[in-house]
Design an enzyme around this catalytic site. Structure first.
Site, PDB file in Angstrom:
ATOM      1  N   GLU A 140       8.815  -2.582   6.381  1.00 41.28           N
ATOM      2  CA  GLU A 140       9.641  -1.709   5.334  1.00 41.28           C
ATOM      3  C   GLU A 140      10.162  -2.718   4.465  1.00 41.28           C
ATOM      4  OE1 GLU A 140       8.744   1.248   5.398  1.00 41.28           O
ATOM      5  OE2 GLU A 140       8.433   1.742   7.297  1.00 41.28           O
ATOM      6  N   ALA A 141       9.629  -3.787   4.022  1.00 38.87           N
ATOM      7  CA  ALA A 141      10.299  -4.730   3.004  1.00 38.87           C
ATOM      8  C   ALA A 141      10.556  -4.170   1.705  1.00 38.87           C
ATOM      9  CB  ALA A 141       9.201  -5.931   2.950  1.00 38.87           C
ATOM     10  N   GLN A 142      10.072  -3.055   1.270  1.00 42.52           N
ATOM     11  CA  GLN A 142      10.470  -2.547  -0.017  1.00 42.52           C
ATOM     12  C   GLN A 142      12.041  -2.009  -0.192  1.00 42.52           C
ATOM     13  OE1 GLN A 142       8.739  -0.783   2.147  1.00 42.52           O
ATOM     14  NE2 GLN A 142       9.374   1.416   2.530  1.00 42.52           N
ATOM     15  N   CYS A 159      -1.292   4.047   4.947  1.00 43.99           N
ATOM     16  CA  CYS A 159      -2.476   2.968   5.019  1.00 43.99           C
ATOM     17  C   CYS A 159      -2.547   2.053   5.963  1.00 43.99           C
ATOM     18  CB  CYS A 159      -2.429   2.287   3.443  1.00 43.99           C
ATOM     19  SG  CYS A 159      -1.255   1.208   3.243  1.00 43.99           S
ATOM     20  N   GLY A 160      -1.786   2.058   6.955  1.00 43.83           N
ATOM     21  CA  GLY A 160      -1.653   1.206   8.242  1.00 43.83           C
ATOM     22  C   GLY A 160      -0.592   0.094   8.157  1.00 43.83           C
ATOM     23  N   LYS A 161       0.238  -0.024   7.228  1.00 44.92           N
ATOM     24  CA  LYS A 161       0.871  -1.206   7.320  1.00 44.92           C
ATOM     25  C   LYS A 161       1.676  -1.572   8.398  1.00 44.92           C
ATOM     26  CE  LYS A 161       3.616   0.476   4.034  1.00 44.92           C
ATOM     27  NZ  LYS A 161       2.624   1.770   4.048  1.00 44.92           N
ATOM     28  N   SER A 162       2.380  -0.923   9.064  1.00 46.85           N
ATOM     29  CA  SER A 162       3.148  -0.916  10.478  1.00 46.85           C
ATOM     30  C   SER A 162       2.200  -1.231  11.498  1.00 46.85           C
ATOM     31  CB  SER A 162       4.006   0.191  10.975  1.00 46.85           C
ATOM     32  OG  SER A 162       4.979   0.280   9.777  1.00 46.85           O
ATOM     33  N   GLY A 192       1.001  -0.866  -0.097  1.00 40.68           N
ATOM     34  CA  GLY A 192       0.133  -0.138  -0.172  1.00 40.68           C
ATOM     35  C   GLY A 192       0.799   1.094   0.154  1.00 40.68           C
TER      36      GLY A 192
END
Length: 252
Positions: free
Chosen positions: A87-89, A13-16, A9
């Site tokens: 933060e896998a990007q 958008c609330g990933k963490s 996302g």
């Protein structure tokens, strides 16, 4: 069967937040896991959410080997049933392949969270490899919003409020709302690492999320505020692309 799942996302958008919630849920059921992060906004070895949630994590660096990380813990008697990878990007394609191997050969679930594309709308190398290898790719349902109220789908970089589309992929900048006086909290260190070539020492480098329409028109919240305060010979919606921040790009 273990799975490699990529939750993607835009910013905000609330990933963490989801990463921390999933870690809590699995630990509450007696599963053992390891949390990983890279360049989190709150500093090294941390997973943090803009809602204020924060916990410790293992910092992923260039020579991190996920296979070795799991083997070392299991060799020392620790239970590893899953990995939380925030933060896998920013992981390398090789590290993503290590995660896939951990899933396939050790039956460890891997839940990866990250931004799909950068400020140029190009895939991060880590995100691209995750899309290619993941068992599931899930777009988070919490929608980040553009300044206009539409769903934000793009991450935009700004210099003094003007959107730019050139520069290093990873740089340091602020993510405070540009149309609000509220304090948005700490700097988004995960998105930047060095000052951009297009910005001088006194320039304010930032990030904001935009809908595709305003990303393509290069109209940021700062530009929209300028247009709203100026006399417009045409309706605001039609005249949006006449803002100098967009016009310079079109002339180029």
């Amino acid at each position: 069967m273990a799975e490699l799942v990529f939750f993607s996302g835009t910013m905000d958008c609330g990933k963490s937040t989801l990463a921390l919630q999933m870690d809590h849920n699995h630990r509450a059921r007696g599963r053992g896991g390891v949390r990983f992060s890279c360049n989190d906004r709150a500093g090294d070895s941390t997973i943090s959410s803009r809602l204020g949630l924060q916990t410790d994590a293992v910092e992923v660096v260039g020579d991190t080997d996920f296979w070795d990380e799991v083997v070392a813990r299991r060799t020392n008697g620790l239970r590893v049933d899953y990995l939380i990878c925030d933060e896998a990007q920013f992981y390398s394609p090789t590290q993503v392949e290590q995660l896939a191997r951990v899933v396939d050969e050790m039956q460890v679930d891997v839940f990866a969270f990250g931004i799909t594309s950068d400020f140029r709308t190009r895939l991060f190398p880590g995100s691209q490899r995750l899309i290619e290898l993941a068992d599931k790719v899930q777009v988070l349902q919490v929608e980040a919003l553009c300044w206009c109220g539409r769903r934000a789908t793009q991450n935009a970089r700004t210099v003094n409020g003007i959107m730019v589309v050139e520069g290093d992929q990873v740089m340091v900048g602020d993510v405070a709302p540009q149309n609000s006086g509220d304090d948005a909290g700490p700097t988004e260190a995960a998105l930047f690492e060095t000052p951009p070539a297009e910005a001088g020492p006194a320039d304010a480098v930032g990030y904001e999320t935009l809908c595709r329409r305003h990303y393509m028109r290069r109209v940021t919240a700062h530009g929209a505020n300028l247009m709203a305060g100026a006399d417009q010979p045409l309706p605001f919606d039609v005249d949006a692309c006449l803002w100098p921040g967009a016009g310079a790009l079109r002339r180029g």
